[in-house]
Design an enzyme around this catalytic site. Structure first.
Site, PDB file in Angstrom:
ATOM      1  N   ASP A 181      16.429  12.561  29.328  1.00  0.00           N
ATOM      2  CA  ASP A 181      16.431  12.267  28.043  1.00  0.00           C
ATOM      3  C   ASP A 181      17.948  12.554  27.317  1.00  0.00           C
ATOM      4  O   ASP A 181      18.391  12.672  27.023  1.00  0.00           O
ATOM      5  CB  ASP A 181      16.292  13.124  26.602  1.00  0.00           C
ATOM      6  CG  ASP A 181      15.598  12.822  25.579  1.00  0.00           C
ATOM      7  OD1 ASP A 181      15.591  11.683  25.518  1.00  0.00           O
ATOM      8  OD2 ASP A 181      15.229  13.223  24.942  1.00  0.00           O
ATOM      9  N   TRP A 189      15.441  18.782  21.393  1.00  0.00           N
ATOM     10  CA  TRP A 189      15.358  18.773  22.289  1.00  0.00           C
ATOM     11  C   TRP A 189      14.926  18.448  23.421  1.00  0.00           C
ATOM     12  O   TRP A 189      13.702  18.304  24.293  1.00  0.00           O
ATOM     13  CB  TRP A 189      15.191  16.811  22.283  1.00  0.00           C
ATOM     14  CG  TRP A 189      15.623  16.383  20.984  1.00  0.00           C
ATOM     15  CD1 TRP A 189      16.420  16.051  19.670  1.00  0.00           C
ATOM     16  CD2 TRP A 189      14.584  15.540  19.909  1.00  0.00           C
ATOM     17  NE1 TRP A 189      16.187  16.027  18.465  1.00  0.00           N
ATOM     18  CE2 TRP A 189      14.550  15.655  18.489  1.00  0.00           C
ATOM     19  CE3 TRP A 189      13.549  16.127  20.141  1.00  0.00           C
ATOM     20  CZ2 TRP A 189      14.163  15.132  17.357  1.00  0.00           C
ATOM     21  CZ3 TRP A 189      12.515  15.580  18.749  1.00  0.00           C
ATOM     22  CH2 TRP A 189      12.966  15.217  17.678  1.00  0.00           C
ATOM     23  N   LYS A 239      18.478   5.410  17.953  1.00  0.00           N
ATOM     24  CA  LYS A 239      19.509   6.161  18.030  1.00  0.00           C
ATOM     25  C   LYS A 239      20.726   5.190  17.623  1.00  0.00           C
ATOM     26  O   LYS A 239      21.562   5.344  17.427  1.00  0.00           O
ATOM     27  CB  LYS A 239      19.746   8.016  18.361  1.00  0.00           C
ATOM     28  CG  LYS A 239      18.496   8.534  18.506  1.00  0.00           C
ATOM     29  CD  LYS A 239      18.430   9.489  16.862  1.00  0.00           C
ATOM     30  CE  LYS A 239      17.063   9.936  16.932  1.00  0.00           C
ATOM     31  NZ  LYS A 239      16.620  10.871  18.234  1.00  0.00           N
TER      32      LYS A 239
HETATM   33  C1  LIG Z   1      14.932  12.117  18.862  1.00  0.00           C
HETATM   34  C2  LIG Z   1      15.079  12.125  19.593  1.00  0.00           C
HETATM   35  C3  LIG Z   1      14.012  13.030  20.942  1.00  0.00           C
HETATM   36  C4  LIG Z   1      12.398  11.889  19.649  1.00  0.00           C
HETATM   37  O1  LIG Z   1      12.475  10.639  19.725  1.00  0.00           O
HETATM   38  P1  LIG Z   1      11.303  10.451  18.862  1.00  0.00           P
HETATM   39  O2  LIG Z   1      11.258   8.493  19.839  1.00  0.00           O
HETATM   40  O3  LIG Z   1      11.075  10.950  17.311  1.00  0.00           O
HETATM   41  O4  LIG Z   1       9.945  10.201  19.304  1.00  0.00           O
HETATM   42  C5  LIG Z   1      14.115  12.579  21.854  1.00  0.00           C
HETATM   43  N1  LIG Z   1      14.761  13.338  22.566  1.00  0.00           N
HETATM   44  C6  LIG Z   1      15.923  13.184  22.134  1.00  0.00           C
HETATM   45  C7  LIG Z   1      17.302  13.647  22.512  1.00  0.00           C
HETATM   46  C8  LIG Z   1      16.612  12.622  20.755  1.00  0.00           C
HETATM   47  O5  LIG Z   1      17.600  12.137  20.030  1.00  0.00           O
END
Ligand SMILES: *Cc1c(COP(=O)(O)O)cnc(C)c1O
Length: 347
Positions: free
Chosen positions: A159, A90, A183
């Protein structure tokens, strides 16, 4: 996984929200009733994380990937330099996106020693960088950074998508934190951004309006129609977390769940996980069968026991158990019991 209580609560009031004679998904986002839902959700999140008043909380769309662009578009506004720590897929994707907008330095955040992956020592960051970026939990690789990187000056961006609300977090360490809600918080479609006031209003002139934090903050996340159902569901999850006793309680549960699974993995040669214990994710646990030819059999028999979504990410292969907040300890115990039986039967 969502908390069962939350799903039932949503089901109970799905057809008639609060005596309105309409479903929450039928209400205008501008209605008095929906505004109350939205504001209460924000307040509950602020309570859970002790978010100070000089931070805005935005409820946006576009996902984590949207923020991969929005962060540089809004915050690469001085030297146009930023340092990105890459610890897995990511942060790598985020780096690739940011490179479209400025001078991005990639910092290897992990190293492999004797086949074990661990966090690498971090170099000095560039003093004139507009910000330093990292991902606190790499969902695919199962690597979690429990200590916030130390920066001498400047702004830290995180993030936190896949560990958000799994434990207390000191928001003041960050200029901005974002998390895709799907998530650990709510159904897919909502992205939560927590951003310090003084970073708002400095977007590049070519930043699309929909990604401009200032517009979204001024319009209270209703510049465009927000994902009303997700926002409402997030609010129910925040209430659920508060009722459980808050994030410190959640953290203890998550520590216990993860330890139970990793202890089992370490006790057997049949399965393996090659992440150093100091940075093993409490949310996403990738593991491999020593004999990969048994993968399909493992997945089929697990499914027959009601254990689903165990297939590893396509980039990594193997297996992955995601044990987010809503997964109870019994779920982890059921998985370990199955794994042990499978190992004994296939030695
Ligand atoms: C799933 C995820 C993303 C991407 O998320 P989307 O909503 O599908 O764009 C980004 N960063 C992390 C750490 C993730 O687990």
């Amino acid at each position: 996984m969502m908390p069962l209580e939350v799903l039932k609560h949503a089901q109970d009031e799905f057809l008639d929200f609060n005596g309105q004679g309409a479903s929450v998904i039928e209400m205008s986002h501008r209605s008095k009733e929906y505004q109350a839902v939205a504001q209460q959700a924000e307040q509950d999140l602020r309570d859970l994380l002790n978010i100070p008043s000089n931070y805005k909380v935005l409820f946006l769309q576009g996902g984590g990937r949207g923020q991969f662009a929005a962060v540089p578009l809004n915050l690469l506004n001085g030297s146009k330099k930023a340092d990105y720590i890459v610890t897995g897929a990511w942060s790598k994707y985020a780096t690739k996106e940011a490179k479209k907008f400025g001078d991005i330095r990639t910092i290897e955040g992990t190293e492999t020693v004797d086949g074990v992956v661990k966090l690498a020592p971090l170099p000095e960051f560039r003093e004139d960088a507009d910000y330093v970026y990292y991902c606190s939990n790499e969902t695919i690789h199962g690597i979690e950074r429990f200590e916030t990187p130390k920066i001498k000056s400047g702004i830290l961006i995180n993030d936190a998508s896949s560990e958000f609300l799994s434990k207390p977090m000191d928001v003041t360490q960050f200029g901005l934190v974002f998390a895709g809600a799907q998530k650990n918080v709510a159904p897919a479609g909502l992205t939560i951004v927590i951003v310090r006031d003084d970073l708002i209003g400095k977007a590049a002139e070519y930043c699309p309006t929909i990604m401009d934090y200032k517009i979204n903050a001024d319009k209270e996340s209703m510049y465009n129609t927000p994902p009303t159902f997700c926002w409402y569901m997030a609010g129910l999850v925040f209430k659920w977390l508060k009722q459980k006793g808050g994030l410190a309680v959640m953290e203890q549960e998550n520590i216990a769940k993860a330890a139970y699974l990793y202890d089992y993995l370490d006790s057997t040669d049949f399965y393996s996980n090659n992440i150093d214990p100091s940075c093993r994710s409490r949310m996403n646990v990738p593991f491999f069968l020593k004999n990969e030819e048994l993968n399909d059999k493992f997945l089929a028999e697990a499914k027959a026991c009601g254990l689903t979504t165990l297939k590893g990410h396509r980039d990594l292969g193997g297996m992955r158990a995601s044990i987010y907040n809503a997964m109870p300890m019994e779920g982890v115990k059921a998985l370990v019991a199955f794994m042990d039986k499978f190992a004994a039967a296939n030695k």
